[in-house]
Motif scaffolding. Structure first.
Motif, short mmCIF file in Angstrom:
data_model
loop_
_atom_site.label_atom_id
_atom_site.label_comp_id
_atom_site.label_asym_id
_atom_site.label_seq_id
_atom_site.Cartn_x
_atom_site.Cartn_y
_atom_site.Cartn_z
N GLN A 2 71.30 25.64 47.57
CA GLN A 2 70.10 25.04 46.96
C GLN A 2 70.20 25.11 45.44
N ALA A 3 69.62 24.09 44.78
CA ALA A 3 69.61 24.03 43.32
C ALA A 3 68.19 23.85 42.82
N GLN A 4 67.95 24.25 41.58
CA GLN A 4 66.65 24.05 40.94
C GLN A 4 66.87 23.53 39.53
N GLU A 5 65.98 22.63 39.09
CA GLU A 5 66.11 22.03 37.77
C GLU A 5 65.00 22.50 36.83
N PHE A 6 65.39 22.64 35.57
CA PHE A 6 64.46 23.02 34.51
C PHE A 6 64.65 22.06 33.35
N GLN A 7 63.71 22.09 32.42
CA GLN A 7 63.79 21.21 31.26
C GLN A 7 63.78 22.01 29.97
N MET A 8 64.58 21.51 29.00
CA MET A 8 64.59 22.05 27.65
C MET A 8 64.34 20.89 26.69
N THR A 9 63.55 21.13 25.65
CA THR A 9 63.22 20.08 24.70
C THR A 9 63.87 20.36 23.36
N ALA A 10 64.67 19.40 22.89
CA ALA A 10 65.28 19.49 21.57
C ALA A 10 64.51 18.60 20.61
N GLY A 11 64.21 19.13 19.44
CA GLY A 11 63.53 18.35 18.41
C GLY A 11 64.47 17.96 17.30
N ALA A 12 63.91 17.36 16.26
CA ALA A 12 64.73 16.90 15.15
C ALA A 12 65.39 18.07 14.41
N SER A 13 64.77 19.26 14.45
CA SER A 13 65.32 20.41 13.73
C SER A 13 66.08 21.38 14.64
N THR A 14 66.33 20.99 15.90
CA THR A 14 67.02 21.88 16.83
C THR A 14 68.50 21.98 16.49
N LEU A 15 68.99 23.20 16.36
CA LEU A 15 70.38 23.46 16.00
C LEU A 15 71.25 23.75 17.23
N ALA A 16 70.69 24.45 18.21
CA ALA A 16 71.48 24.84 19.37
C ALA A 16 70.56 25.16 20.53
N MET A 17 71.12 25.10 21.74
CA MET A 17 70.43 25.53 22.95
C MET A 17 71.40 26.40 23.74
N ILE A 18 70.85 27.42 24.40
CA ILE A 18 71.67 28.35 25.17
C ILE A 18 71.04 28.51 26.55
N VAL A 19 71.84 28.39 27.60
CA VAL A 19 71.39 28.57 28.97
C VAL A 19 72.05 29.84 29.52
N MET A 20 71.24 30.75 30.06
CA MET A 20 71.75 31.97 30.66
C MET A 20 71.23 32.07 32.09
N ALA A 21 72.12 32.28 33.04
CA ALA A 21 71.73 32.42 34.45
C ALA A 21 72.36 33.68 35.01
N VAL A 22 71.52 34.56 35.58
CA VAL A 22 71.99 35.84 36.09
C VAL A 22 71.54 35.99 37.54
N PRO A 23 72.47 36.02 38.51
CA PRO A 23 72.08 36.22 39.92
C PRO A 23 71.79 37.68 40.21
N ASP A 24 70.95 37.93 41.21
CA ASP A 24 70.66 39.32 41.56
C ASP A 24 71.78 39.95 42.37
N ASN A 25 72.74 39.16 42.79
CA ASN A 25 73.97 39.66 43.42
C ASN A 25 75.13 39.05 42.66
N LEU A 26 75.80 39.87 41.84
CA LEU A 26 76.83 39.36 40.95
C LEU A 26 78.10 38.93 41.69
N LEU A 27 78.15 39.13 43.01
CA LEU A 27 79.32 38.71 43.78
C LEU A 27 79.17 37.30 44.36
N VAL A 28 77.96 36.75 44.25
CA VAL A 28 77.71 35.42 44.81
C VAL A 28 77.93 34.37 43.71
N PRO A 29 78.64 33.28 44.00
CA PRO A 29 78.91 32.27 42.98
C PRO A 29 77.69 31.41 42.68
N ILE A 30 77.54 31.05 41.41
CA ILE A 30 76.52 30.10 40.97
C ILE A 30 77.17 29.07 40.06
N SER A 31 76.52 27.94 39.86
CA SER A 31 76.99 26.94 38.91
C SER A 31 75.82 26.42 38.09
#
Length: 648
Positions: A559-588
């Motif tokens: 299963q997948a879930q989608e989120f939104q990020m908004t960049a404005g005229a002054s946005t320099l960078a965006m960072i996405v961090m995803a941490v599973p509660d079981n570090l042995l299970v693969p995510i993308s």
């Protein structure tokens, strides 16, 4: 000889000791009576509050509050006085320096032919001009043009029961009265002294006691309380309201319009009942606000903060833990942390000769709990249009400077199964200080500071009877992250950002010798958030301005879930961090730009994922996080946007 500093230390220790003895006694009594299934963690800390005393004039008792809906670094709060001849709408520009910097207050009189008592206030923000304010009184809706110093009144009957007020992005104003929800289109100008074109008011007969609010134990200050009405900021055709007598929260779909052959038109209404919840004492919904996630937050006469998720039909309740005969007034969601004001009798050992017997609180809930299912009843409301003739007169304008005064107040913190309650007692002091504030009423977030900072209106200032007092409190986040965190490099509000301030927390110790620069109880060497704004040091720059959204998901296999990020005229960078509660299970993870093109992605792999993204332009970026494993998985996703810090 005992010095003044020794006296202050003694009084502080005595006050905190009395409070600790009181909350401990309450917790022990709950445990013995079986009224609490878990032993709450309780302590007393200190909160620094800043207050500004405006001259009294012919109006008094600051009530409802609001802020500019689009913050642009101005730290401007708005409030109305509830009583006066006539009442006024005020703005307060506090700036950045709360230690010694001057704030500027401005005021405009309401229309004298349509007096109070006064209900809600909202600021219209279609642009950054900060021009119009709308106020609801017993007899009219007032539109104050702060650029021309004119006030236009739109008459609306007369009742001592008043509601809050809400606005949408089309400059339409909503309020509740006599079992109806009303919407005013106030876009057309109305010149002073002219016969103005009639304005359109759409009226929905939703029924019940909508627009009414039963009085509480401290009615001398809280009567009339505010009947709630609020617009969903993302789906602005949905208007939410409280029905105090029926004990219900309602939703009106203003886009729906079903007309019969006889010409009678109706709109869809849904109502969620608070009667029959696991906690049977929940009763009398009052002021409510819809937060940026579409969650409805309500304060009740039964001293609960109620959370309604209308998408999934779930209600969560949070009982205010301290005091008796509680009479809460205001509620203010802020990035997942919920501000509120409350007045109550003190039932603990803290009520002694050094304190009064009441608790006057500027407080915050950091909520817990998944709630219980409550399904709405669907009905319809007759919809009709009525004309109203506006009238415009001069609004007397006044503006002067005022200087801040700071003090520290004792703050009980209760950590239980329903959340963390941080309650600053503004009618008391930690030090030897004569100032004290009673009957906190309106409350609103300060969007120019970190999540958990609030402005509040003081109904009564006994130490200075000839003033109108507005306050500001940074309430302890208790090392918790909000749903939406704001970067804040000036945690002591002295106008100096981190890196330019030699004493970041204003505790009298230079940063070089202070091992806890943000005074959060964590030594700097172990602290991963040096300015206590929820954004970790590794992503928090001193030169730019970050904002951060935190999401928690439970995803089935594949299963997948989608989120939104908004960049404005002054946005320099965006960072996405995803941490599973079981570090042995693969995510993308993948990120798509506003055109739908994938600009960053990772292949399925176990462990945490961090993706930096350089935006190709302004717009909404879509983040897709997927559980690539074969079993259910919890994933914590953090979305950080870094913008250029604009000069203030």
């Amino acid at each position: 000889m005992v010095s003044l500093s020794d006296t202050r230390v003694f009084l502080r220790a005595l006050t905190l000791g009395l409070l600790m003895a009181g909350v401990s006694a309450v917790a022990h009594a709950q445990l013995l009576s079986g009224s609490s299934t878990t032993f709450p963690k309780q302590k007393v800390i200190e909160t620094r509050v800043t207050e500004w005393d405006l001259p009294l004039g012919a109006d008094r008792q600051p009530g409802a509050m609001s802020v500019d809906l689009q913050s642009n670094g101005g730290s401007r709060a708005w409030f109305v006085t509830r009583i006066g001849a006539p009442p006024r709408v005020h703005s307060l520009d506090v700036g950045r320096n709360f230690k010694s910097g001057a704030a500027r207050w401005s005021s405009w009189t309401l229309h004298p032919q349509f007096p109070g008592p006064v209900g809600g206030i909202k600021k219209l923000k279609p642009s950054h001009d900060r021009r119009f304010a709308f106020v609801r009184t017993s007899f009219a809706v007032h539109k104050v043009d702060t650029a021309t110093n004119l006030v236009t009144a739109y008459p609306d009957g007369g009742t001592d029961l008043i509601s809050d007020i809400a606005v949408d992005n089309n400059n339409r104003v909503f309020w509740a009265a006599g079992g109806t929800i009303k919407r005013l289109n106030a876009n057309a100008p109305c010149a002073k002294g002219a016969a103005c074109a009639f304005a359109e008011v759409v009226v929905w007969a939703v029924g019940g006691t909508v627009g009414e609010c039963a009085i509480g134990a401290f009615s001398e200050a809280t009567d009339p309380c505010l009947s709630g009405v609020s617009v969903n900021s993302k789906s602005q055709h949905l208007v939410y309201f409280s029905d105090n007598g029926a004990n219900e929260i309602g939703e009106l779909d203003t886009n729906s319009k079903i007309c019969s052959t006889s010409g009678v038109c109706e709109s869809k209404v849904r109502r969620w009942s608070l009667t029959g919840l696991d906690d049977p004492s929940v009763n009398q919904p009052r002021q409510l606000h819809v937060d940026r996630d579409g969650t409805v937050w309500v304060i009740t006469g039964s001293a609960h903060l109620v959370n309604l998720d209308p998408k999934y039909n779930r209600i969560t309740t949070h009982k205010i833990p301290t005091g008796a005969l509680n009479d809460p007034f205001g509620i203010a969601p802020d990035g997942g942390m919920i501000g509120y004001t409350d007045i109550a009798e003190d039932t603990t050992l803290a009520a002694g000769p050094l304190t009064d017997t009441q608790l006057h609180k500027v407080a915050m809930l950091i909520p817990r709990g998944k709630g219980e299912p409550v399904y709405p009843v669907s009905t319809k409301a007759v919809r009709e249009t009525q004309p109203v003739e506006p009238n415009t007169v001069d609004s007397f304008f006044e503006s002067k400077l005022v200087y801040p005064k700071r003090r520290t107040v004792p703050t009980p913190v209760t950590d239980n199964a329903e959340g963390i309650f941080v309650e600053a007692l503004v009618n008391r002091n930690s030090d030897y200080e004569m100032r004290h504030s009673r009957f906190p009423l309106g409350i609103t977030p300060d969007f120019d500071r970190s999540t958990g900072a609030f402005f509040y209106a003081v109904g009564e200032a006994p130490d200075a009877l000839e003033v109108k007092r507005i306050g500001h409190a940074r309430l302890s986040r208790e090392k918790q992250r909000g749903k939406h965190d704001r970067d804040d490099e000036d945690i002591d509000d002295d106008g100096k950002n981190r890196g330019h301030d030699d004493d970041d927390d204003d505790d009298g110790w230079h940063n070089d010798v202070d091992d806890d620069d943000d005074n959060d109880g964590d030594k700097d060497v172990y602290d991963d958030d040096h300015d206590n704004d929820g954004i970790k040091n590794q992503y928090d720059t001193k030169t730019d301005k970050e904002s951060q959204d935190n999401h928690s998901s439970q995803l089935s296999a594949a299963q997948a879930q989608e989120f939104q990020m908004t960049a404005g005229a002054s946005t320099l960078a965006m960072i996405v961090m995803a941490v599973p509660d079981n570090l042995l299970v693969p995510i993308s993870v993948e990120v798509r730009n506003p055109a739908g093109v994938v600009v960053a992605n990772t292949l399925p792999a176990p462990g945490a994922t961090v993706i930096p993204v350089t935006p190709s332009g302004a717009g909404i970026y879509t983040v897709r996080v997927k559980n690539a494993g074969t079993s259910a998985l919890g994933i914590a996703t953090t979305l950080l946007v870094r913008d250029q810090r604009l000069p203030q």
